[in-house]
Design a protein around this motif. Structure first.
Motif, PDB file in Angstrom:
ATOM      1  N   HIS A 175       2.909  -2.641   0.670  1.00 56.07           N
ATOM      2  CA  HIS A 175       1.753  -3.525   0.816  1.00 56.07           C
ATOM      3  C   HIS A 175       1.382  -3.692   2.296  1.00 56.07           C
ATOM      4  O   HIS A 175       0.197  -3.705   2.652  1.00 56.07           O
ATOM      5  CB  HIS A 175       2.044  -4.894   0.209  1.00 56.07           C
ATOM      6  N   GLU A 178      -0.469  -0.780   3.473  1.00 55.55           N
ATOM      7  CA  GLU A 178      -1.879  -0.879   3.060  1.00 55.55           C
ATOM      8  C   GLU A 178      -2.653  -1.812   3.965  1.00 55.55           C
ATOM      9  O   GLU A 178      -3.801  -1.537   4.331  1.00 55.55           O
ATOM     10  CB  GLU A 178      -1.959  -1.354   1.615  1.00 55.55           C
ATOM     11  N   ALA A 183      -5.665   1.526   1.849  1.00 59.60           N
ATOM     12  CA  ALA A 183      -5.140   1.779   0.512  1.00 59.60           C
ATOM     13  C   ALA A 183      -4.831   3.244   0.272  1.00 59.60           C
ATOM     14  O   ALA A 183      -3.881   3.574  -0.442  1.00 59.60           O
ATOM     15  CB  ALA A 183      -6.132   1.268  -0.534  1.00 59.60           C
ATOM     16  N   SER A 184      -5.622   4.141   0.845  1.00 60.93           N
ATOM     17  CA  SER A 184      -5.430   5.568   0.589  1.00 60.93           C
ATOM     18  C   SER A 184      -4.072   6.046   1.094  1.00 60.93           C
ATOM     19  O   SER A 184      -3.341   6.751   0.387  1.00 60.93           O
ATOM     20  CB  SER A 184      -6.544   6.374   1.245  1.00 60.93           C
ATOM     21  N   ALA A 187      -1.254   4.464  -1.042  1.00 56.86           N
ATOM     22  CA  ALA A 187      -1.141   5.057  -2.371  1.00 56.86           C
ATOM     23  C   ALA A 187      -0.495   6.437  -2.294  1.00 56.86           C
ATOM     24  O   ALA A 187       0.346   6.797  -3.124  1.00 56.86           O
ATOM     25  CB  ALA A 187      -2.519   5.145  -3.021  1.00 56.86           C
ATOM     26  N   ASN A 207      -2.344 -10.860  -3.087  1.00 56.77           N
ATOM     27  CA  ASN A 207      -3.785 -10.640  -3.038  1.00 56.77           C
ATOM     28  C   ASN A 207      -4.610 -11.868  -3.352  1.00 56.77           C
ATOM     29  O   ASN A 207      -5.833 -11.839  -3.199  1.00 56.77           O
ATOM     30  CB  ASN A 207      -4.153  -9.500  -3.990  1.00 56.77           C
ATOM     31  N   LYS A 275      -4.726  -4.373 -12.014  1.00 63.36           N
ATOM     32  CA  LYS A 275      -4.577  -3.377 -10.948  1.00 63.36           C
ATOM     33  C   LYS A 275      -3.148  -2.853 -10.899  1.00 63.36           C
ATOM     34  O   LYS A 275      -2.908  -1.653 -10.758  1.00 63.36           O
ATOM     35  CB  LYS A 275      -4.942  -3.991  -9.587  1.00 63.36           C
ATOM     36  N   TYR A 315     -10.588   3.055 -10.342  1.00 63.42           N
ATOM     37  CA  TYR A 315      -9.464   2.498  -9.597  1.00 63.42           C
ATOM     38  C   TYR A 315      -8.202   3.304  -9.866  1.00 63.42           C
ATOM     39  O   TYR A 315      -7.462   3.648  -8.943  1.00 63.42           O
ATOM     40  CB  TYR A 315      -9.249   1.038  -9.998  1.00 63.42           C
TER      41      TYR A 315
END
Length: 331
Positions: A175, A178, A183-184, A187, A207, A275, A315
């Motif tokens: 996290h 990120e 995020a890319s 992930a 979040n 998510k 997503y």
């Protein structure tokens, strides 16, 4: 001076678990290797003094730097095993150093019991955190001004992050990647290192932590209840009655405290849970939508896009490696 974008201090002290020190170190190093021409993190092992550190497993290591005025963007606090009062007496300069770093803008992440340092510094007073279950009762007695969230894997309060288990600590580090890198990258890294990314928890309070930054105790109680029951059919009148308010007063105070209507906050809880499931399970989108509290797929998809700016399918595709297909026959 390093050319990296972000400076990370991995705080070490006697009794620290090597896995929670080097696990984070190697994760950040992996990010750097993915972008060798654009180094993201400069990491240092930092201690309170120049004395050698004996880790929990018995190994002795030396820090790269000693705490001082050097600013950091992120400070990782290792998990430990032992008498925390003894640690406080050994390292009295750590809490004020954390206060100084946090005031200068640093994010602070306590891996499991490492969050004690932030609590000792007073940085969590009036806030929320989680920790390893073995230490929870001790923390509750020692730091009663902190709302300890026993059932949450990761929690954020005012740029301070905490986790409550080995899997959760890895999720916490991802996290933070990120937060700093996007995020890319996070992930992609998760796909590389997570041979089993399924978790037993669904909701991550990180979040939605911003909606907890208020002092209305009644609304905190309502949020606690919603955090536990968000998958159920919820009547606001029933919830208002539980906390001793009229429905009208409850809605007004909830919106004043959080900036959101209770119904919208509930939607955020459900979508954050969705998510997580989209990224960590092979369940169909319809199954996930119904599992987080929606009666039909169209309602779920509509709310999801309004909050995430993409559809559930889009997503999920963002989190899948290119060329890997996922079949959702019901959407």
């Amino acid at each position: 001076m390093s050319s990296a974008k972000w400076r990370v201090a991995l705080l070490i002290f006697n009794g620290a678990w090597a896995s929670t020190v080097y696990g984070s170190l190697e994760l950040f190093h992996s990010v750097n290797l993915r972008q060798p021409k654009d180094k993201q993190f400069h990491c240092e092992l930092v201690s309170a003094n120049s004395q050698p550190i004996q880790l929990y497993g018995g190994q002795t290591i030396q820090s790269d730097a000693v705490i001082g005025d050097e600013p950091y963007d992120l400070i990782m606090l290792a998990h430990y095993w032992g008498d925390f009062q003894d640690l406080i007496e050994q390292y009295p300069t750590i809490p004020p150093w954390l206060v100084q770093q946090h005031a200068s803008g640093a994010r602070i992440a306590g891996v499991n019991s490492g969050i004690f340092w932030a609590a000792q510094a007073g940085l969590l007073d009036g806030g929320r955190a989680t920790t390893y279950w073995r230490h929870l009762r001790e923390f509750e007695l020692r730091y009663p001004k902190v709302q300890w969230q026993a059932n949450q894997a990761s929690v954020e309060h005012s740029r301070i992050y905490s986790s409550n288990g080995q899997n959760a600590s890895m999720d916490l580090s991802l996290h933070l990647v990120e937060k700093f890198c996007g995020a890319s990258i996070a992930a992609g890294l998760a796909r590389d290192i997570s041979f089993d990314s399924r978790r037993t928890y669904d909701l991550n309070l990180i979040n939605i932590a911003g909606f907890r930054q208020h002092r209305d105790i009644g609304i905190h109680r309502a949020q606690d209840w919603l955090d536990e029951h968000f998958t159920q059919s919820i009547e606001l009148q029933h919830l208002a009655n539980q906390i001793g308010m009229s429905k009208r007063t409850f809605i007004r105070r909830f919106q004043k405290a959080t900036g959101e209507l209770p119904s919208r906050y509930l939607q955020r809880l459900r979508i954050e849970a969705a998510k997580h499931r989209l990224g960590n399970t092979q369940d169909s989108i319809k199954t996930i939508g119904m599992g987080v509290g929606y009666r039909d797929i169209s309602s779920f998809s509509k709310v999801f896009k309004s909050l995430a700016d993409v559809t559930p399918r889009e997503y999920r595709q963002r989190l899948r490696p290119s060329g890997v297909k996922h079949i959702d026959n019901d959407v």
